[in-house]
Design a protein around this motif. Structure first.
Motif, short mmCIF file in Angstrom:
data_model
loop_
_atom_site.label_atom_id
_atom_site.label_comp_id
_atom_site.label_asym_id
_atom_site.label_seq_id
_atom_site.Cartn_x
_atom_site.Cartn_y
_atom_site.Cartn_z
N ASP A 27 1.99 3.35 -2.52
CA ASP A 27 3.10 3.71 -3.40
C ASP A 27 2.59 4.44 -4.65
O ASP A 27 3.13 5.49 -5.04
N ALA A 28 1.55 3.91 -5.27
CA ALA A 28 1.02 4.50 -6.51
C ALA A 28 0.36 5.85 -6.25
O ALA A 28 0.56 6.80 -7.02
N GLU A 49 3.05 5.99 7.72
CA GLU A 49 4.15 6.64 8.45
C GLU A 49 5.46 5.91 8.19
O GLU A 49 6.50 6.54 7.97
N TRP A 50 5.41 4.57 8.22
CA TRP A 50 6.63 3.81 7.94
C TRP A 50 7.07 4.03 6.50
O TRP A 50 8.26 4.26 6.25
N TYR A 51 6.16 3.94 5.54
CA TYR A 51 6.50 4.07 4.13
C TYR A 51 7.19 5.41 3.86
O TYR A 51 8.23 5.46 3.19
N LYS A 52 6.62 6.48 4.37
CA LYS A 52 7.18 7.81 4.13
C LYS A 52 8.58 7.95 4.73
O LYS A 52 9.47 8.57 4.14
N LYS A 53 8.76 7.36 5.89
CA LYS A 53 10.08 7.43 6.54
C LYS A 53 11.09 6.56 5.80
O LYS A 53 12.21 7.01 5.52
N TYR A 54 10.70 5.35 5.44
CA TYR A 54 11.64 4.41 4.80
C TYR A 54 12.03 4.90 3.41
O TYR A 54 13.20 4.81 3.02
N TYR A 55 11.06 5.43 2.66
CA TYR A 55 11.33 5.88 1.30
C TYR A 55 11.56 7.38 1.21
O TYR A 55 11.55 7.95 0.13
N LYS A 56 11.76 8.01 2.38
CA LYS A 56 12.11 9.43 2.46
C LYS A 56 11.14 10.29 1.66
O LYS A 56 11.53 11.12 0.83
N ARG A 97 -6.07 9.20 4.66
CA ARG A 97 -4.82 9.35 5.43
C ARG A 97 -3.73 10.06 4.61
O ARG A 97 -2.90 10.77 5.16
N LEU A 98 -3.75 9.87 3.30
CA LEU A 98 -2.76 10.53 2.44
C LEU A 98 -3.20 11.94 2.03
O LEU A 98 -2.37 12.74 1.59
N GLY A 99 -4.50 12.20 2.15
CA GLY A 99 -5.03 13.48 1.70
C GLY A 99 -4.96 13.62 0.19
O GLY A 99 -4.76 14.71 -0.35
N LYS A 100 -5.13 12.49 -0.50
CA LYS A 100 -4.97 12.49 -1.95
C LYS A 100 -5.85 11.39 -2.55
O LYS A 100 -5.89 10.28 -2.04
N TYR A 130 -1.02 -6.94 6.73
CA TYR A 130 -0.45 -5.68 6.24
C TYR A 130 0.17 -4.92 7.40
O TYR A 130 -0.09 -5.23 8.57
N GLY A 131 0.98 -3.93 7.08
CA GLY A 131 1.59 -3.11 8.11
C GLY A 131 3.00 -2.70 7.73
O GLY A 131 3.48 -3.03 6.63
N PRO A 132 3.71 -1.97 8.61
CA PRO A 132 5.08 -1.52 8.34
C PRO A 132 6.00 -2.68 7.96
O PRO A 132 5.88 -3.77 8.48
N TRP A 133 6.89 -2.41 7.04
CA TRP A 133 7.84 -3.38 6.49
C TRP A 133 7.15 -4.44 5.64
O TRP A 133 7.71 -5.50 5.38
N GLY A 134 5.93 -4.12 5.16
CA GLY A 134 5.15 -5.07 4.38
C GLY A 134 5.72 -5.34 2.99
O GLY A 134 6.56 -4.59 2.49
N ARG A 135 5.20 -6.41 2.38
CA ARG A 135 5.67 -6.81 1.06
C ARG A 135 5.21 -5.85 -0.02
O ARG A 135 4.05 -5.44 -0.04
N PRO A 136 6.09 -5.51 -0.97
CA PRO A 136 5.74 -4.58 -2.06
C PRO A 136 4.70 -5.11 -3.05
O PRO A 136 4.18 -4.34 -3.85
#
Length: 338
Positions: A215-216, A329-336, A281-284, A200-206
Motif C-alpha cells: 500500500d505504501a 494482483e488482488w490489491y490492484k484489482k480490489y483498490y482499482k 514485483r511492483l517495479g518500484k 499473507y495473501g489476497p484479502w489479507g489484513r491491512p
C-alpha cells in the motif's frame, strides 16, 4: 457434516469458508462480530464474496443465507455473547468447530489489553463450553507462532518451551492451548491447535506487513522497517494455511485427544529480502524508514512442521515470489490501482 467457522469475515476464516462452501459434504455456518480493529468494509466485501448480502451492517445481525450456496449461512455475533452462541450451537448441532475468530495483533494488545481478554479468553471459554455441552466431535482452533516469545531454539518446535510470551496477544493464545488441554482431559473433547506463522495473501489484513508495504510503496509513502529490517519471518501463504486446516477437518487420525501443530512454510526469510521481492514485483523502490525493534516483536520465526507433515502429509507449496505476486494482483484489482 455441519461445521462452524468463527471469524468468517476475517482473513483466514473467509478464505476457509470460500474453499469449503461448494463442497457437497459440508454445511457451513460462519459467525463474526465484524469489529472495527481494521476497515470493516473489507470484512463486508469478504462476506459479499461469499454470497452474503446486502452490505448494510444491520442486515447481518440475524441469520443470512448465501446467494451462492444454500449450505453456507452467516450470523453476526461476538464470541463473548454466550447466550447467542448457545442458541446457534443448539440449532445446528455442529460436528466440527473451527475457531478462527479472535482479536489479532501483537502491538495492539499492548495498548488495548481488555479487548484480548474479552475476545480471546472469555470468547474461547464460551466456545469450549458449547463444544462440551453440545458434544462437538472436534474443535480446531487458531494459535500463533507468537507464543514462542523469547524461545531461542530455532526452528520452533511444538516441543519447545512456550512459557515466555512477550505480548498479551501471545499470552492469550498460550492460554487457549492450556484451556483446550483442560477440556480435552476433563471432558474428552478432541482439540487441535494450529500455530500459524505470518500468514499473507489476497484479502489479507491491512495491519500486516505485506499489506502495509504494498500500500505504501504504490502510494509513494515511506514504509516502517523495524529493527532495520534485520528480522526473519516464516511467511506462509494463505492457500497453504487453508489446505492445512482442511487436512485436519477431513483426515481421521489416531492422534490423542489434544494436539498442537505448527503450520508454516518451514522457511525463514529476511524482512529486507521480503521487501526486495515486493519492490521487484511492483517495479518500484521502497522509501524505508528504519526504526528500532518494537515491543512485543521477536527477531526470528521459523516453523518446524515435521509433526504436521508426519500426521497429515502437510507440505506448504507456495514460495514468497509467487505469493507476493498474487497479493499484489488482488490489491490492484480490489483498490482499482490498475
Amino acid at each position: 457434516m455441519k461445521i462452524l467457522i468463527t471469524g468468517a469475515a476475517g482473513f483466514i476464516g473467509f478464505n476457509l469458508c470460500k474453499s469449503l462452501m461448494n463442497l457437497k459434504s459440508y454445511e457451513l455456518i460462519g459467525i463474526d462480530n465484524i469489529n472495527d480493529y481494521y476497515d470493516s468494509e473489507l470484512k463486508y466485501d469478504r462476506l459479499i464474496e461469499l454470497g452474503i448480502a446486502p452490505k448494510k451492517a444491520s442486515s447481518f445481525n440475524t441469520l443470512s443465507s448465501s446467494s451462492l450456496n444454500n449450505k453456507f449461512k452467516f450470523v453476526r455475533v461476538s464470541l463473548e455473547d454466550k447466550t447467542s452462541l448457545v442458541k446457534i450451537f443448539k440449532d445446528f448441532q455442529f460436528d466440527i468447530v473451527c475457531n478462527l475468530g479472535a482479536q489479532a495483533g501483537v502491538r495492539y494488545s499492548i495498548t488495548n489489553p481488555d479487548t484480548y481478554v474479552n475476545s480471546n479468553i472469555i470468547g474461547f471459554l464460551n466456545i469450549l463450553e458449547c463444544c462440551k455441552d453440545f458434544k462437538v466431535k472436534h474443535l480446531i482452533y487458531a494459535s500463533s507462532s507468537s507464543i514462542y516469545g523469547l524461545n531461542k531454539e530455532i526452528p520452533f518446535s511444538t516441543s519447545s518451551t512456550t512459557d515466555k510470551p512477550i505480548s498479551l496477544y501471545a499470552a492469550s493464545k498460550k492460554s487457549n492451548e492450556l484451556m483446550a488441554h483442560t477440556y480435552s482431559y476433563l471432558f474428552k473433547l478432541k482439540t487441535t491447535g494450529l500455530r500459524f506463522f505470518t500468514v499473507y495473501g489476497p484479502w489479507g489484513r491491512p495491519d500486516m506487513a505485506m499489506f502495509l508495504f504494498v500500500d505504501a510503496i504504490i502510494k509513494g509513502k515511506p514504509i516502517k522497517v523495524f529493527n532495520n529490517g534485520d528480522m526473519e519471518r516464516d511467511f506462509t501463504y494463505i492457500d497453504d494455511i487453508v489446505e492445512g486446516i482442511k487436512l485436519v477437518i477431513d483426515k481421521k487420525t489416531k492422534n490423542s485427544l489434544y494436539k498442537i501443530y505448527n503450520i508454516g512454510r518451514g522457511k525463514s526469510i529476511k524482512l529486507n529480502h521480503f521487501i526486495e521481492v515486493i519492490e521487484k514485483r511492483l517495479g518500484k523502490k521502497a522509501n524505508k524508514q528504519l526504526l528500532e525493534l518494537q515491543p512485543g516483536d521477536v527477531l526470528k520465526t521459523w516453523a518446524d512442521t515435521s509433526s504436521f507433515r508426519k500426521d497429515y502429509g502437510f507440505e506448504a507449496k507456495t514460495g514468497v515470489e509467487s505469493g507476493v505476486t498474487s497479493f499484489i494482483e488482488w490489491y490492484k484489482k480490489y483498490y482499482k490501482q490498475e
